[in-house]
Scaffold this active site. Structure first.
Site, PDB file in Angstrom:
ATOM      1  CG  ASP A  10       1.949   1.266   0.296  1.00 51.09           C
ATOM      2  OD1 ASP A  10       3.243   1.427  -0.093  1.00 51.09           O
ATOM      3  OD2 ASP A  10       1.259   2.039   1.073  1.00 51.09           O
ATOM      4  CG  ASP A  24       3.136   8.255  -1.662  1.00 56.10           C
ATOM      5  OD1 ASP A  24       2.292   9.403  -1.528  1.00 56.10           O
ATOM      6  OD2 ASP A  24       4.071   7.929  -0.783  1.00 56.10           O
TER       7      ASP A  24
END
Length: 376
Positions: free
Chosen positions: A271, A92
Site C-alpha cells: 500500500d 493499519d
C-alpha cells in the site's frame, strides 16, 4: 482468512498467490489503494471497483477513531456498510500516524498517549484498545499497535523501540484471541516486523512474530528515510524467516520500481499514498516513465495519458486535456490523475503476477525497471 501459494518463480522469490476472505478473494501480488478516512481521495467506490479494479482497500485506525468516531462506525455496522465498499478492507493500527501526526505523544509500556492533530484532545492507545477499535471498524485484516522508528534511528533507539513493539504484539494477540468479530464475518490480525535497518533486530523480530502462527505478516518501518538498497536487504532478511505459506505485506511502499524489487524478494501485498498524492500534484506514472502534466511540453500533446497507447482512465483523455485541467485548477484533473495512477499500479502488479506464473518475471522486471524510472 486463507492463503494459497500458487507458484514461486524458479529464478527468484517472486510469488503468485490467492487470499480468500469473507468479503472476497485477492490475487497476489496486490497493491491496495489507501482510503485513510474511509475514502480513497478523489475516487468513487464504483471507480475503485470497475475502473481501477481494486481488490482490497485500506482504512486507518487513528483517523477513523478520531473522525467519524467508533460509535458512528458501530451504529453503521462497520466500515464496509458505512462507506459501501463490498470487497476486503485492511486497517493499519494507527501507530505510524500517532508518531507522525500527533502534536504531543508519550510512549510507555502501557501504550501511547497523544494529542489529536484535529482539536488537541488527549487520547491513549493501548494494544488492547487498538484491537477493540479495529474490531469496531470491522476490517478483514487488521494490524497490531507498533512503533515505527525513523530509518535513520541509531541502534540503541531501534532496540528499545523493537522491545516495545514486541511487548505490544503479545498484548494485541491476547486481546484479539479473547474477543470476537462484531459483524458476522471473520477478521485476522497480522503481526508487524520492525527492527529498522539492523539485521539482527529484523531477524529477532521476524522470528518473534512467526512464533504467533498468524495468518499473515506485515513488514513495517521501511521506506522511512533509509537507502533503497538497505530496504531491499531488510526485506530479504525478513522473508528468509517468515513462513512461506503466509502472505507478506510491505507497509507504505512505494514507487512502481519499489514494488517490482520487493515482489522479486517475496512480498505479496503493498500500500502507499503515492499514486493519489502524486497524482493530485500532476505527476503520472506510466509504462514508459513519469510525466509531470503541469509542464508546458504537454500543452499540445494529444496522445493518450500512457505513452504505449493504453489509457488507464478513458481513451478520451489526452495529455493536453489533462494538462489544461491542471492549469485551470479544475477538480476533475485531480480525479483523472488519481484514477490513472491507481489503475496503473493495479495493472503493474497484475502483469507481475502473469509473469510469475509464466516463470518470466525476473526477465520482464529488469526490462521494466529502467523504463518506469524515466522522466519523460
Amino acid at each position: 482468512m486463507d492463503f494459497q501459494l500458487l507458484h514461486t518463480e524458479s529464478s527468484s522469490s517472486a510469488r503468485a498467490g490467492l487470499i480468500t476472505t469473507d468479503h472476497g478473494q485477492i490475487e497476489t501480488p496486490i497493491f491496495m489503494p489507501v482510503g485513510t478516512q474511509g475514502a480513497v481521495k478523489a475516487v468513487h467506490m464504483r471507480e475503485l471497483a470497475d475502473d481501477i479494479k481494486a481488490q482490497i482497500i485500506l482504512g486507518n485506525t487513528y483517523h477513523l477513531y478520531l473522525r467519524p468516531g467508533i460509535d458512528i462506525l458501530r451504529q453503521a455496522g462497520g466500515l464496509h456498510r458505512f462507506n459501501g465498499w463490498k470487497r476486503p478492507i485492511l486497517t493499519d493500527s494507527g501507530g505510524f500516524q500517532v508518531f507522525s501526526l500527533a502534536k504531543i505523544r508519550k510512549l510507555s509500556e502501557e501504550g501511547c498517549e497523544f494529542a489529536s492533530h484535529i482539536d488537541g484532545s488527549r487520547h491513549l492507545f493501548t494494544p488492547e484498545k487498538v484491537i477493540d477499535i479495529e474490531r469496531s471498524i470491522g476490517a478483514d485484516i487488521i494490524m497490531q499497535l507498533d512503533e515505527c522508528p525513523p530509518g535513520t534511528s541509531d541502534y540503541k533507539y531501534a532496540r528499545k523501540s523493537l522491545t516495545l513493539t514486541e511487548h505490544w504484539l503479545k498484548r494485541c494477540m491476547d486481546r484479539f484471541r479473547e474477543t470476537q468479530p462484531l459483524y458476522g464475518y471473520s477478521q485476522t490480525l497480522f503481526p508487524i516486523v520492525q527492527g529498522c535497518v539492523y539485521r539482527d533486530l529484523r531477524e529477532e523480530s521476524a522470528k518473534y512474530a512467526a512464533n504467533f502462527e498468524a495468518e499473515g505478516y506485515a513488514i513495517g518501518g521501511l521506506a522511512v528515510g533509509e537507502p533503497a538498497e538497505m530496504m531491499y536487504e531488510m526485506i530479504e532478511v525478513v522473508n528468509d524467516i517468515l513462513p512461506t505459506d503466509r502472505p507478506r505485506y510491505l507497509m507504505g511502499v512505494g514507487t512502481p520500481w519499489n514494488l517490482l524489487e520487493a515482489i522479486e524478494r517475496g512480498v505479496d501485498m503493498f500500500d502507499c499514498v503515492m499514486p493519489t498524492r502524486n497524482g493530485r500534484n500532476a505527476q503520472l506514472f506510466t509504462s514508459q516513465g513519469i510525466i509531470n502534466l503541469r509542464n508546458k511540453k504537454w500543452e499540445d500533446d494529444f496522445s493518450l495519458l500512457d505513452p504505449t497507447g493504453t489509457s488507464f482512465v478513458d481513451t478520451a483523455y489526452s495529455k493536453a486535456y489533462v494538462h489544461h485541467l491542471f492549469k485551470a485548477r479544475e477538480i476533475l484533473a485531480l480525479q483523472i490523475a488519481s484514477i490513472h495512477n491507481l489503475a496503473f499500479y493495479l495493472h503493474l502488479v497484475g502483469e507481475a503476477r502473469k509473469h510469475i506464473l509464466d516463470n518470466t518475471f525476473t526477465h520482464w522486471k529488469h526490462q521494466m525497471i529502467d523504463q518506469l524510472q524515466q522522466r519523460l
